[in-house]
Design a protein around this motif. Structure first.
Motif, PDB file in Angstrom:
ATOM      1  N   SER A  15       0.857  -1.186   0.000  1.00 42.69           N
ATOM      2  CA  SER A  15       0.000   0.000   0.000  1.00 42.69           C
ATOM      3  C   SER A  15       0.896   1.239   0.000  1.00 42.69           C
ATOM      4  CB  SER A  15      -0.906  -0.005   1.231  1.00 42.69           C
ATOM      5  OG  SER A  15      -0.119  -0.061   2.409  1.00 42.69           O
ATOM      6  N   LEU A  16       0.284   2.399  -0.107  1.00 39.88           N
ATOM      7  CA  LEU A  16       1.066   3.634  -0.080  1.00 39.88           C
ATOM      8  C   LEU A  16       1.740   3.785   1.285  1.00 39.88           C
ATOM      9  CD1 LEU A  16      -1.444   5.928  -1.949  1.00 39.88           C
ATOM     10  CD2 LEU A  16       0.935   5.589  -2.624  1.00 39.88           C
ATOM     11  N   PRO A  17       3.051   3.994   1.338  1.00 36.95           N
ATOM     12  CA  PRO A  17       3.763   4.028   2.625  1.00 36.95           C
ATOM     13  C   PRO A  17       3.387   5.243   3.480  1.00 36.95           C
ATOM     14  CG  PRO A  17       5.248   4.546   0.791  1.00 36.95           C
ATOM     15  CD  PRO A  17       3.964   4.099   0.179  1.00 36.95           C
ATOM     16  N   ILE A  40      -6.191   5.249  -1.558  1.00 39.08           N
ATOM     17  CA  ILE A  40      -5.405   6.468  -1.372  1.00 39.08           C
ATOM     18  C   ILE A  40      -5.913   7.108  -0.085  1.00 39.08           C
ATOM     19  CG2 ILE A  40      -4.745   8.689  -2.342  1.00 39.08           C
ATOM     20  CD1 ILE A  40      -5.462   7.590  -5.100  1.00 39.08           C
ATOM     21  N   PRO A  41      -5.089   7.198   0.962  1.00 40.53           N
ATOM     22  CA  PRO A  41      -5.598   7.654   2.276  1.00 40.53           C
ATOM     23  C   PRO A  41      -5.872   9.158   2.313  1.00 40.53           C
ATOM     24  CG  PRO A  41      -3.248   7.265   2.372  1.00 40.53           C
ATOM     25  CD  PRO A  41      -3.685   6.813   1.013  1.00 40.53           C
ATOM     26  N   ASP A  42      -6.695   9.570   3.251  1.00 39.63           N
ATOM     27  CA  ASP A  42      -7.005  10.990   3.441  1.00 39.63           C
ATOM     28  C   ASP A  42      -5.772  11.801   3.820  1.00 39.63           C
ATOM     29  OD1 ASP A  42      -9.674  10.849   2.800  1.00 39.63           O
ATOM     30  OD2 ASP A  42     -10.296  10.380   4.858  1.00 39.63           O
ATOM     31  N   GLU A  43      -4.748  11.135   4.345  1.00 38.50           N
ATOM     32  CA  GLU A  43      -3.523  11.840   4.729  1.00 38.50           C
ATOM     33  C   GLU A  43      -2.852  12.535   3.552  1.00 38.50           C
ATOM     34  OE1 GLU A  43      -4.281   8.984   8.000  1.00 38.50           O
ATOM     35  OE2 GLU A  43      -4.427   8.950   5.812  1.00 38.50           O
ATOM     36  N   LEU A  44      -3.224  12.155   2.348  1.00 38.54           N
ATOM     37  CA  LEU A  44      -2.684  12.829   1.162  1.00 38.54           C
ATOM     38  C   LEU A  44      -2.896  14.338   1.252  1.00 38.54           C
ATOM     39  CD1 LEU A  44      -1.509  12.735  -1.742  1.00 38.54           C
ATOM     40  CD2 LEU A  44      -3.847  12.357  -2.560  1.00 38.54           C
ATOM     41  N   GLY A  45      -3.994  14.757   1.868  1.00 34.17           N
ATOM     42  CA  GLY A  45      -4.314  16.176   1.978  1.00 34.17           C
ATOM     43  C   GLY A  45      -3.326  16.978   2.808  1.00 34.17           C
ATOM     44  N   LYS A  46      -2.405  16.297   3.530  1.00 28.58           N
ATOM     45  CA  LYS A  46      -1.395  16.998   4.320  1.00 28.58           C
ATOM     46  C   LYS A  46      -0.287  17.593   3.451  1.00 28.58           C
ATOM     47  CE  LYS A  46      -1.866  14.059   8.450  1.00 28.58           C
ATOM     48  NZ  LYS A  46      -1.127  13.132   9.350  1.00 28.58           N
ATOM     49  N   LEU A  47      -0.164  17.101   2.216  1.00 29.80           N
ATOM     50  CA  LEU A  47       0.948  17.513   1.346  1.00 29.80           C
ATOM     51  C   LEU A  47       0.568  18.772   0.585  1.00 29.80           C
ATOM     52  CD1 LEU A  47       2.017  14.007  -0.028  1.00 29.80           C
ATOM     53  CD2 LEU A  47       2.768  15.179   2.062  1.00 29.80           C
ATOM     54  N   ARG A  66     -11.446  13.004  -0.629  1.00 30.08           N
ATOM     55  CA  ARG A  66     -11.896  14.404  -0.625  1.00 30.08           C
ATOM     56  C   ARG A  66     -10.807  15.348  -0.106  1.00 30.08           C
ATOM     57  NH1 ARG A  66     -17.525  14.923  -0.900  1.00 30.08           N
ATOM     58  NH2 ARG A  66     -18.280  13.244  -2.252  1.00 30.08           N
ATOM     59  N   SER A  67      -9.863  14.798   0.639  1.00 29.20           N
ATOM     60  CA  SER A  67      -8.796  15.636   1.194  1.00 29.20           C
ATOM     61  C   SER A  67      -7.935  16.267   0.096  1.00 29.20           C
ATOM     62  CB  SER A  67      -7.903  14.808   2.127  1.00 29.20           C
ATOM     63  OG  SER A  67      -7.267  13.754   1.413  1.00 29.20           O
ATOM     64  N   MET A  68      -8.043  15.777  -1.141  1.00 29.94           N
ATOM     65  CA  MET A  68      -7.300  16.390  -2.236  1.00 29.94           C
ATOM     66  C   MET A  68      -7.740  17.831  -2.484  1.00 29.94           C
ATOM     67  SD  MET A  68      -6.599  13.492  -5.172  1.00 29.94           S
ATOM     68  CE  MET A  68      -5.623  14.633  -6.145  1.00 29.94           C
ATOM     69  N   SER A  69      -8.896  18.204  -1.947  1.00 31.87           N
ATOM     70  CA  SER A  69      -9.384  19.575  -2.100  1.00 31.87           C
ATOM     71  C   SER A  69      -8.477  20.589  -1.401  1.00 31.87           C
ATOM     72  CB  SER A  69     -10.807  19.700  -1.564  1.00 31.87           C
ATOM     73  OG  SER A  69     -10.834  19.402  -0.171  1.00 31.87           O
ATOM     74  N   ARG A  70      -7.559  20.091  -0.558  1.00 34.05           N
ATOM     75  CA  ARG A  70      -6.629  20.988   0.118  1.00 34.05           C
ATOM     76  C   ARG A  70      -5.324  21.171  -0.661  1.00 34.05           C
ATOM     77  NH1 ARG A  70      -8.507  17.883   4.658  1.00 34.05           N
ATOM     78  NH2 ARG A  70      -6.546  16.754   4.872  1.00 34.05           N
ATOM     79  N   LEU A  71      -5.174  20.449  -1.775  1.00 39.77           N
ATOM     80  CA  LEU A  71      -3.929  20.498  -2.549  1.00 39.77           C
ATOM     81  C   LEU A  71      -4.048  21.536  -3.654  1.00 39.77           C
ATOM     82  CD1 LEU A  71      -3.209  16.658  -2.771  1.00 39.77           C
ATOM     83  CD2 LEU A  71      -2.587  18.289  -0.970  1.00 39.77           C
ATOM     84  N   CYS A  72      -4.061  22.786  -3.269  1.00 42.51           N
ATOM     85  CA  CYS A  72      -4.365  23.883  -4.197  1.00 42.51           C
ATOM     86  C   CYS A  72      -3.221  24.226  -5.137  1.00 42.51           C
ATOM     87  CB  CYS A  72      -4.756  25.137  -3.413  1.00 42.51           C
ATOM     88  SG  CYS A  72      -6.217  24.896  -2.387  1.00 42.51           S
ATOM     89  N   ASN A  73      -2.032  23.637  -4.920  1.00 40.26           N
ATOM     90  CA  ASN A  73      -0.886  23.933  -5.777  1.00 40.26           C
ATOM     91  C   ASN A  73      -0.672  22.900  -6.880  1.00 40.26           C
ATOM     92  OD1 ASN A  73       0.197  26.373  -4.503  1.00 40.26           O
ATOM     93  ND2 ASN A  73       0.574  25.057  -2.737  1.00 40.26           N
TER      94      ASN A  73
END
Length: 308
Positions: A15-17, A40-47, A66-73
């Motif tokens: 899985s994704l580390p 793909i875990p919600d933790e992705l939104g931390k990046l 849905r956490s990808m909504s925080r990846l505005c860059n």
């Protein structure tokens, strides 16, 4: 302070580390073709600094978080060739208003459902949109023409329906590739229509384009690939298709009701590599072919005479 991770084309088989989600400065993450599985875990939104995410050609499943909504860059998203599911429309309405810089969105070859209406309008910087080989339904809204920076549009192999007119393409002057194949589209444009774009690739296989061969193609002086198979075309092909000023390398007009004969001038199509006119009503002899041809399919016609 790590900014770039590139581990593509390895055999991680996991899985994704979890350690990735602590790298707050990460701008590029490429784990494509790594035999990854799971969600793909919600933790992705931390990046929050992420500009490129490449997770294509894995076995990832579940919904786009849905956490990808925080990846505005984000500038480039590639989640293609996975087993992602869920409603793209719902996820997109929360994700994409934030992503003002997004230029490339590739979600091809997944199991995403939903429609194209009501979410892509926010993506003014988008240049590449590939949603092919999913389970999307509904119509292609005319608001697609607002994406004036689009160079590549592929929504083939979905369950889309409806009529396409000049209004869908009004502002798409930069469009280079248009692939709409294997949907239930009906292309309805005026005989005198002059497109704003110059394509190199056109894929309308399985769309209703006929009964006439589209005259607007004569304006496409850069086109290399034309696929009009199973497009409801009747009658003879126009003479200009064989005397094209474009560098046409591939022509597929199979599975139509094309009549008439192949012209002797075909031998002058010096760039032609693939010619597929199978399952039509062609008559007469087979003329000399250009030396460039590598794939030739004239099966299931009414051709006669000796081989050249």
């Amino acid at each position: 302070a790590l900014k770039v991770i590139d581990l593509k084309n390895n055999e991680l088989n996991s899985s994704l580390p979890d350690w990735i989600w602590n790298l707050s400065s990460l701008s590029d993450l490429d784990l494509s073709s790594c035999e990854l599985s799971g969600r793909i875990p919600d933790e992705l939104g931390k990046l929050a600094a992420l500009q490129f995410i490449g997770l294509g050609n894995n076995k990832l499943n579940g919904a786009i978080p849905r956490s990808m909504s925080r990846l505005c860059n984000l500038v480039h998203i590639d989640l293609s060739r996975n087993i992602l599911s869920g409603n793209l429309s719902e996820a997109a309405r929360s994700m994409f208003p934030c992503m003002k810089k997004l230029q490339i969105l590739n979600l091809a070859d997944n199991k995403l459902t939903g429609q194209l209406s009501g979410w892509h309008e926010h993506m003014a910087s988008l240049e590449v949109l590939d949603l092919s080989e999913n389970l999307l339904s509904g119509v292609l809204p005319t608001s697609i023409s607002r994406l004036s920076n689009l160079t590549y549009l592929d929504i083939s192999f979905n369950k889309l329906i409806g009529e396409l007119s000049e209004l869908h393409f009004t502002n798409l002057s930069r469009l280079d590739a248009l692939v709409l194949a294997s949907n239930s589209f009906k292309v309805v444009v005026k005989h005198s229509w002059f497109p704003p774009f110059q394509l190199t690739k056109l894929g309308l296989h399985g769309c209703l384009v006929g009964p006439q061969f589209p005259t607007w193609l004569q304006s496409q002086t850069r086109i290399k690939m034309i696929d009009l198979g199973s497009a409801g075309i009747r009658g003879a092909l126009p003479d200009w298709i064989w005397n094209f000023s474009s560098p046409m390398a591939s022509l597929n007009v199979s599975m139509n009701n094309i009549t008439g004969e192949l012209p002797a001038s075909l031998v002058r199509s010096k760039m032609l590599i693939t010619l597929n006119i199978r399952h039509n009503q062609l008559e007469g002899y087979i003329p000399d072919m250009p030396n460039s041809v590598r794939v030739l399919d004239l099966s299931h016609n009414n051709l006669s005479g000796s081989l050249p």
